[in-house]
Motif scaffolding. Sequence first.
Motif, short mmCIF file in Angstrom:
data_model
loop_
_atom_site.label_atom_id
_atom_site.label_comp_id
_atom_site.label_asym_id
_atom_site.label_seq_id
_atom_site.Cartn_x
_atom_site.Cartn_y
_atom_site.Cartn_z
N ASP A 1 50.70 47.86 30.70
CA ASP A 1 50.30 47.23 29.43
C ASP A 1 49.29 46.13 29.70
O ASP A 1 49.06 45.73 30.84
N GLN A 2 48.71 45.63 28.61
CA GLN A 2 47.66 44.63 28.73
C GLN A 2 48.18 43.31 29.30
O GLN A 2 47.49 42.65 30.09
N ALA A 3 49.41 42.95 28.92
CA ALA A 3 49.96 41.69 29.43
C ALA A 3 50.10 41.74 30.94
O ALA A 3 49.80 40.75 31.63
N THR A 4 50.53 42.88 31.47
CA THR A 4 50.67 43.03 32.91
C THR A 4 49.30 42.97 33.59
O THR A 4 49.15 42.35 34.65
N MET A 5 48.30 43.61 32.97
CA MET A 5 46.96 43.59 33.53
C MET A 5 46.42 42.16 33.58
O MET A 5 45.84 41.72 34.58
N LEU A 6 46.63 41.40 32.50
CA LEU A 6 46.17 40.01 32.48
C LEU A 6 46.88 39.19 33.54
O LEU A 6 46.27 38.34 34.20
N ALA A 7 48.19 39.44 33.73
CA ALA A 7 48.95 38.72 34.76
C ALA A 7 48.44 39.08 36.15
O ALA A 7 48.44 38.24 37.05
N LEU A 8 47.99 40.32 36.32
CA LEU A 8 47.51 40.77 37.63
C LEU A 8 46.14 40.20 37.98
O LEU A 8 45.94 39.69 39.08
N VAL A 9 45.21 40.28 37.04
CA VAL A 9 43.83 39.86 37.37
C VAL A 9 43.69 38.34 37.35
O VAL A 9 42.81 37.79 38.03
N GLY A 10 44.56 37.67 36.58
CA GLY A 10 44.51 36.21 36.55
C GLY A 10 43.46 35.67 35.62
O GLY A 10 42.57 36.38 35.15
N ARG A 11 43.59 34.38 35.34
CA ARG A 11 42.63 33.72 34.46
C ARG A 11 41.25 33.74 35.12
O ARG A 11 41.10 33.39 36.28
N ALA A 12 40.25 34.15 34.34
CA ALA A 12 38.87 34.27 34.83
C ALA A 12 38.79 35.15 36.08
O ALA A 12 37.94 34.96 36.95
N ASP A 13 39.71 36.13 36.17
CA ASP A 13 39.74 37.11 37.26
C ASP A 13 39.95 36.48 38.64
O ASP A 13 39.57 37.05 39.67
N THR A 14 40.59 35.31 38.69
CA THR A 14 40.75 34.63 39.98
C THR A 14 41.64 35.41 40.95
O THR A 14 41.38 35.46 42.15
N THR A 15 42.70 36.04 40.40
CA THR A 15 43.59 36.81 41.27
C THR A 15 42.92 38.09 41.73
O THR A 15 43.07 38.51 42.89
N LEU A 16 42.17 38.73 40.84
CA LEU A 16 41.42 39.93 41.23
C LEU A 16 40.42 39.63 42.33
O LEU A 16 40.28 40.39 43.30
N ARG A 17 39.74 38.49 42.22
CA ARG A 17 38.79 38.10 43.28
C ARG A 17 39.52 37.90 44.61
O ARG A 17 38.99 38.23 45.68
N ALA A 18 40.74 37.36 44.53
CA ALA A 18 41.52 37.15 45.76
C ALA A 18 41.90 38.48 46.40
O ALA A 18 41.89 38.63 47.63
N ILE A 19 42.23 39.48 45.57
CA ILE A 19 42.53 40.82 46.10
C ILE A 19 41.30 41.38 46.80
O ILE A 19 41.39 41.96 47.90
N GLU A 20 40.14 41.22 46.20
CA GLU A 20 38.90 41.73 46.81
C GLU A 20 38.60 41.02 48.13
O GLU A 20 38.09 41.64 49.06
N ARG A 21 38.94 39.73 48.21
CA ARG A 21 38.70 39.01 49.47
C ARG A 21 39.62 39.51 50.58
O ARG A 21 39.23 39.53 51.74
N GLU A 22 40.85 39.88 50.23
CA GLU A 22 41.79 40.35 51.23
C GLU A 22 41.42 41.73 51.77
O GLU A 22 41.70 42.05 52.92
N VAL A 23 40.80 42.56 50.91
CA VAL A 23 40.39 43.91 51.35
C VAL A 23 38.91 44.10 50.99
O VAL A 23 38.57 44.86 50.08
N PRO A 24 38.01 43.40 51.70
CA PRO A 24 36.60 43.43 51.32
C PRO A 24 35.95 44.81 51.47
O PRO A 24 34.92 45.08 50.84
N GLU A 25 36.54 45.68 52.29
CA GLU A 25 35.94 47.00 52.50
C GLU A 25 36.19 47.94 51.31
O GLU A 25 35.56 49.00 51.21
N ALA A 26 37.11 47.57 50.42
CA ALA A 26 37.43 48.41 49.26
C ALA A 26 36.65 47.93 48.04
O ALA A 26 36.44 46.73 47.85
#
Length: 325
Positions: free
Chosen positions: A16-41
């Motif tokens: 659901d959307q609430a889960t997606m928002l919780a995952l990506v974080g405010r201003a996509d900060t958590t999503l950016r952190a995921i990308e930093r941990e696996v930069p090859e993906a």
Amino acid sequence: MSVQPAGAVHTVRVPDQATMLALVGRADTTLRAIEREVPEADIHVRGDLITVRGERAAADAAVALVGELLAVIAKGGTVGPDDVRRVAAMLTDGPEQARPAQVLTQSILSSRGRTVRPKTLGQKQYVDAIDTHTVTFGIGPAGTGKTYLAMAKAVQALQAKRVNRIVLTRPAVEAGERLGFLPGTLGEKIDPYLRPLYDALQDMMEPDHIPRLMDAGTIEVAPLAYMRGRTLNDAFIILDEAQNTTPEQMKMFLTRLGFGATMVVTGDVTQTDLPGGAFSGLRAVREILKGVEDIAFCELTSKDVVRHRLVSAIIEAWGQWEVKR
């Protein structure tokens, strides 16, 4: 001729959307952190789908990371950039002992709108050891939650009526003989050395309850010297900064153990303040009591630091420098 590794494309559907928002974080900060941990993906979010592309190993690692973070959210936990880093580290070390989602959603204590939980595998093992042993030693650098988690377990035990009181102590070795020159009563003189214990306690309980519990003797905060000659029954006892005890003081403290009591001893053997190069009781006890039944030694490391990420890096660099010396 070199063979290129096979690529992979994975999709993860978020419920659901609430889960997606919780995952990506405010201003996509958590999503950016995921990308930093696996930069090859290469990670893309559209609607309720997360698409991951890259070499198979990187894509698989990114999907595993996202899956664990979603499991944390599904169990009522929250995730942020620091949690991404910790989950990634646990997955790298191998999840065979406990899944990251199990670690980050294990609740110890809820108070004042906050929930105290272990944040690393080492912290979970430490908390579990306290549950299953009469005496537990938490040894590790600053910022690993040794005292904080022990305090949470003490308050939890008191609230569950498994113990009748909490006894918090630490050596005031830093003061030495200067106590006599400090202004005020003895209590006022030793208060600065016990202040970290008060601060942790106030995070766990309503501040206005603490004075009443202390007046009733349900909570006692005292310097280590006050433990001599006592037997502590039905109590949860915490000795903090134990690296600043002598072997004789450590023996004195451990032999205060009474029936129905739990003891937790915390310290950092790299930060001893004993005068004259005296041998630390915390170092000695590891050699003396290693292997004794119902006593656990939990070694926390820089991986278990839950303060600013630079604290972990500083501890790691300092350790390497000391090895070179």
